[in-house]
Enzyme design. Sequence first.
Site, PDB file in Angstrom:
ATOM      1  N   SER A  57       0.904  -1.176   0.046  1.00  0.00           N
ATOM      2  CA  SER A  57       0.033   0.065   0.209  1.00  0.00           C
ATOM      3  C   SER A  57       1.014   1.180   0.010  1.00  0.00           C
ATOM      4  O   SER A  57       0.234   2.205  -0.064  1.00  0.00           O
ATOM      5  CB  SER A  57      -1.060  -0.118   1.093  1.00  0.00           C
ATOM      6  OG  SER A  57      -0.162  -0.088   2.263  1.00  0.00           O
ATOM      7  N   HIS A  69      -4.059  -4.309  -5.103  1.00  0.00           N
ATOM      8  CA  HIS A  69      -4.082  -3.742  -3.894  1.00  0.00           C
ATOM      9  C   HIS A  69      -5.497  -3.901  -3.249  1.00  0.00           C
ATOM     10  O   HIS A  69      -6.571  -3.236  -3.955  1.00  0.00           O
ATOM     11  CB  HIS A  69      -3.938  -2.189  -3.924  1.00  0.00           C
ATOM     12  CG  HIS A  69      -3.840  -1.630  -2.596  1.00  0.00           C
ATOM     13  ND1 HIS A  69      -4.471  -0.306  -2.331  1.00  0.00           N
ATOM     14  CD2 HIS A  69      -3.483  -1.624  -1.316  1.00  0.00           C
ATOM     15  CE1 HIS A  69      -4.478   0.158  -1.099  1.00  0.00           C
ATOM     16  NE2 HIS A  69      -3.539  -0.946  -0.595  1.00  0.00           N
TER      17      HIS A  69
END
Length: 421
Positions: free
Chosen positions: A254, A275
């Site tokens: 992230s 993600h």
Amino acid sequence: MGVLDAVGIQFCNECNNMLYPREDKVNRVLLYQCRNCELNVEAERPCIYVNKLISTLNEVKQINTDVVMDPTLPTTSHINCPQCNANQAVFFQSYSTRKDAKMNLFYVCKICRYKWTCSKSMNSRLIAVSLRSLKVQNVSVVGSGLMGAGIAQVAAQTGHNVVLNDLNDAALGKAQKGIEKSLGRVAKKMGDEGAKFIEDTMSRITFTTSVEETAANADLVVEAIVENLAVKQKLFADLEAGASAKCILATNTSSLPVSAIGANLKDTTRFGGLHFFNPVPMMKLLEVIKANDTSDEVFQAMLDWGKAMNKTTVKCIDTPGFIVNRLLVPYLMEAIRLVERGHATKEDVDIAMKLGAGHPMGPLQLADYVGLDTCKFILDGWHQEYPDEPLFNPVETLNKLNEEGKIGMKSGEGFYSYKKK
Ligand SMILES: CCCCCCC[C@H](O)CC(=O)SCCNC(=O)CCNC(=O)[C@H](O)C(C)(C)COP(=O)([O-])OP(=O)([O-])OC[C@H]1O[C@@H](n2cnc3c(N)ncnc32)[C@H](O)[C@@H]1OP(=O)([O-])[O-]
């Protein structure tokens, strides 16, 4: 990874309609014929499976219950089961000898065995899409923390064979318990089918500490380990050594640049970012990140897999924070600064954003939920990288709470207390 294996149902090259088997009695061969156009081809294999409805055409109750075991039926990941929401269903056409019979597809969920039928327009779209899809069936996840366990759970829930890897058995045991608990929350909405759903999902997950086993049969490996560039790079080198040449390698980072994580791979075209968001079973979004060298084919396969995971995908280039975190980090930090300045209480900031902006959690609650250590780690990294960007300046309260070990929900205290009374 590859194009869908041979299926019992054939499709017309001209108009993408289903072909019907017909015996050429004179020449004693099996033909496939289109009802829409004139196409008429000889079958490659002189054998077909027929999944027959026993009574009337729309009587879905009497589909053969073993139909999901039929190896010749195609599977689609582009329609969700009305009962359990999984997107692994076999489909086949109603059996009719009448030329004017409506084209009607029947579906059986591979996860909970629910049966249903669908409209014609939907059918043609699904057939076209499912034939185009590349196949990611074996998914390995490295890192069995909250994110890794969530990714493994959703992959197994949606019919993938999953290998979940971590450094030791204690971490894997914790992940297993967490997955079972989360599945329990999903299953309780499924009535009688719930217990079987949990059993089937868990049976698709193998837990291992071996990187070789993790890489060996994977079509896709998703990494969700500690946010440390060198550690991730070493892991991907080991994975690449053990994986097939077609295996896609992806990071769930992230905060680090995706391209840097994959930079030392021999084949950087097979690498990209996937993600996910916490809690993975509940959050509908998946950001799919095209790194510097990600090939178009790999990028498309990652997008397709996102859909097969029942997520809505968005595309983004390899830029800090991608879309969500690039907006979320300044927002959360501004919320803390607003409270620091004494302009409003933390409770009022949270209520305001929940009721005034429709967010499920207020920003201070959300910071506690993702972890104040994670917030600080991301903010510090970006501040170092972009020292002139005031949005990424250090936040005093965040640093103080971290020093005191109050890092949010997981530690029992952050902005709020989560200690059981
Ligand atoms: C500086 C900034 C740093 C950024 C950090 C970035 C980190 C990362 O990169 C990105 C992110 O993740 S960003 C973060 C992004 N994340 C967000 O923004 C999250 C925002 N928050 C939300 O969307 C909601 O508040 C939640 C979904 C968390 C909880 O839902 P709720 O309604 O508020 O409350 P509820 O009562 O608890 O749950 C109700 C029902 O939902 C179901 N269920 C829930 N969890 C489940 C699970 N794990 N499994 C299965 N099921 C689960 C269950 O049925 C449950 O009923 P039960 O009877 O209790 O079993």
